[in-house]
Design an enzyme around this catalytic site. Structure first.
Site, PDB file in Angstrom:
ATOM      1  N   CYS A 151      40.256  36.292  36.297  1.00 24.74           N
ATOM      2  CA  CYS A 151      38.811  36.072  36.208  1.00 24.74           C
ATOM      3  C   CYS A 151      38.531  34.860  35.316  1.00 24.74           C
ATOM      4  CB  CYS A 151      38.126  37.339  35.707  1.00 24.74           C
ATOM      5  SG  CYS A 151      36.319  37.318  35.834  1.00 24.74           S
ATOM      6  N   ASP A 306      35.637  40.279  47.160  1.00 26.03           N
ATOM      7  CA  ASP A 306      35.210  40.039  45.776  1.00 26.03           C
ATOM      8  C   ASP A 306      33.791  39.463  45.777  1.00 26.03           C
ATOM      9  OD1 ASP A 306      34.891  39.301  43.128  1.00 26.03           O
ATOM     10  OD2 ASP A 306      36.936  38.546  42.929  1.00 26.03           O
ATOM     11  N   HIS A 335      37.090  42.707  43.425  1.00 27.57           N
ATOM     12  CA  HIS A 335      37.436  42.015  42.187  1.00 27.57           C
ATOM     13  C   HIS A 335      38.273  42.899  41.265  1.00 27.57           C
ATOM     14  CE1 HIS A 335      36.715  38.839  39.200  1.00 27.57           C
ATOM     15  NE2 HIS A 335      36.623  39.805  38.297  1.00 27.57           N
TER      16      HIS A 335
END
Length: 492
Positions: A151, A306, A335
């Site tokens: 991320c 995601d 995600h």
């Protein structure tokens, strides 16, 4: 037409069944409440091997007798706690890597205080990550380490690999926000400078509160986040495994952390709004984050569904780096699912481990070692033979165990004179005798030694007499680090 009496009886039966179900769930509710309150996370054994400010560097206990040569440093985001990567034993990225034979480290950023409001991307990338890489490198004895960034941590890892390529063996970016030219999803739209000013938030709060971020993420899918998941919990209350999994996820979601004000401003403005990273226009404290510097193997791990970082916000990045070893693993999950779903650990992570394994067993080091041995044992005659028409020494055949000489040229061995500009074996031995091995100093790897050599520092005496400020300015190495090396050189 349906009998009305039968309809009434069906309704009464359904009501009785619902009541019985409610009664059954009420009986297990106290046990499930206890499960929710006592969910254990991050259970893989580890020790803290380095601390700086709020940061802690964790080193996990190996799970195999032997480990791959190059360790893996996991860099997580700044907005949540990193145990999502070690949520539970059977759904732990950390444990999966350990079981595959890797030596694993992870950065736990901690939570910034009000005094940390001014922490910037430069602080996180060029200070915190860099210091952690140095610790991992020193502990492992490897000059380069593998980096796995997740991320926001993936975005910072890409910056780090550009600014410090000499320290990165392989770079894997997992759901990393890298490209925001219109395909970055809802967050890119909401974060557009037309609608959003990050400085208004930081002027109001200082550091950006976790609660503020949580509301934004929840609103991206309000029905799923506020209704559906609780309905599913009720329906599966009698399944203890389901409740345990639910409890771990809820604990992680509830334990968000604040984000330092300045780094939040920079991330929204420079990465989302102005797309500086992919445009090769990003600078951290005057240092250019040049994507051309990313020449190490690069793996993109993206999630097809995601909604935070869509694949289109990650995959194009591979086209802008100079590495000729790039790959994308796109998996049908979300995600968070890529970290915690059982299917991800069954199907995705074995591929990730194979990718790292193929590039983490000292191949480059072994090749360099063969070259060094060859250089030490090669005579002037062999050097002349190995030289090609352009005067460059070829090691392709030597490293494969061959002679490096084509049969038809054996009769010409040693017949060609040495060019005046070439360094002979005798000259090289004199040069080696005049230079010290600066890597004998604590904290000086080969990359640092090369930087010092470029600045004219090749001996301990030269280093001992160097000016800290001048050498730091010339090499880009931190003054505190140079000062430590100078002290070591003077004590020899």
């Amino acid at each position: 037409m349906k009998n009305p009496y039968a309809t009434v009886l069906d309704m009464q039966r359904e009501a009785w069944e619902a009541t019985a179900d409610l009664a059954e769930k009420s009986q297990v509710a106290p046990e499930r409440t206890e499960t929710l309150e006592n969910a254990e996370v991050g259970q893989t054994p580890s020790e803290v091997v380095y601390e700086e400010n709020k940061l802690k560097l964790l080193h996990y206990e190996p799970m195999t007798e032997e480990q791959h040569d190059v360790p893996i440093l996991i860099v997580y985001a700044l907005i949540n706690k990193p145990y999502i990567l070690d949520l539970q034993p059977d759904r732990s990225v950390v444990q999966t890597l350990l079981e595959a034979g890797f030596d694993v480290y992870l950065i736990d950023w901690g939570e910034p205080s009000k005094l940390d409001r001014q922490l910037s991307l430069d602080d996180y990338v060029n200070r915190y990550i860099d210091n952690c890489v140095d610790v991992v490198s020193e502990r492992s004895g490897e000059e380069k380490v593998n980096i796995l960034g997740y991320c926001m941590g993936g975005t910072m890892s890409a910056m780090y690999a550009s600014l410090h390529p000499e320290k990165v063996q392989n770079l894997a970016l997992m759901a990393a926000g890298l490209c925001f030219a219109g395909d970055g999803g809802v967050l890119e739209l909401w974060g557009s400078e037309e609608f959003y000013d990050p400085e208004t938030v930081t002027d109001t709060f200082g550091n950006v509160p976790a609660e503020f971020l949580d509301v934004g993420f929840a609103l991206m899918d309000p029905v799923a986040n506020n209704v559906t998941k609780y309905v599913r919990f009720y329906e599966n209350m009698d399944d203890e495994d389901f409740v345990e999994n639910f409890a771990r996820m809820e604990r992680w979601l509830d334990e968000g952390i604040d984000v330092a004000g300045v780094v939040y401003e920079e991330f929204i403005r420079d990465i989302y709004q102005e797309n500086k990273l992919i445009n090769n226009e990003l600078y951290l404290d005057g240092k250019h984050v040049d994507l051309e510097n990313i020449d190490m193997p690069l793996l993109q791990i993206v999630a097809e569904y995601d909604h935070l970082i869509p694949p289109e916000a990650s995959k194009p990045f591979n086209e802008f780096v100079s590495s000729d070893d790039t790959e994308v693993l796109e998996f049908a999950t979300g995600h968070i699912g890529m970290s915690v779903s059982s299917r991800s650990h069954d199907e995705l992570w074995p591929d990730v481990c194979e990718w790292f394994e193929a590039r983490s067993n000292g191949t480059e080091t072994e090749t360099e070692a063969v070259a060094e041995v060859s250089a030490e044992t090669t005579t002037d005659t062999d050097t002349a033979v190995a030289a090609d028409a352009g005067g460059q020494s070829s090691l392709e055949d030597v490293t494969d165990g061959g002679t490096g000489v084509e049969p038809e040229h054996n009769e010409d061995v040693g017949s060609e004179p040495t060019e005046p500009t070439e360094t002979t074996a005798d000259d090289q031995s004199v040069a080696d005798a005049d230079a010290d091995d600066l890597t004998d100093l604590n904290g000086v790897g080969q990359a640092y030694a090369d930087s010092l050599a470029d600045a004219g520092i090749e001996t301990f005496d030269q280093l001992a007499e160097a000016d800290v400020a001048d050498l730091a300015s010339e090499t880009g190495i931190s003054p505190s680090r140079i000062e430590d090396w100078i002290g070591q050189a003077r004590n020899r």
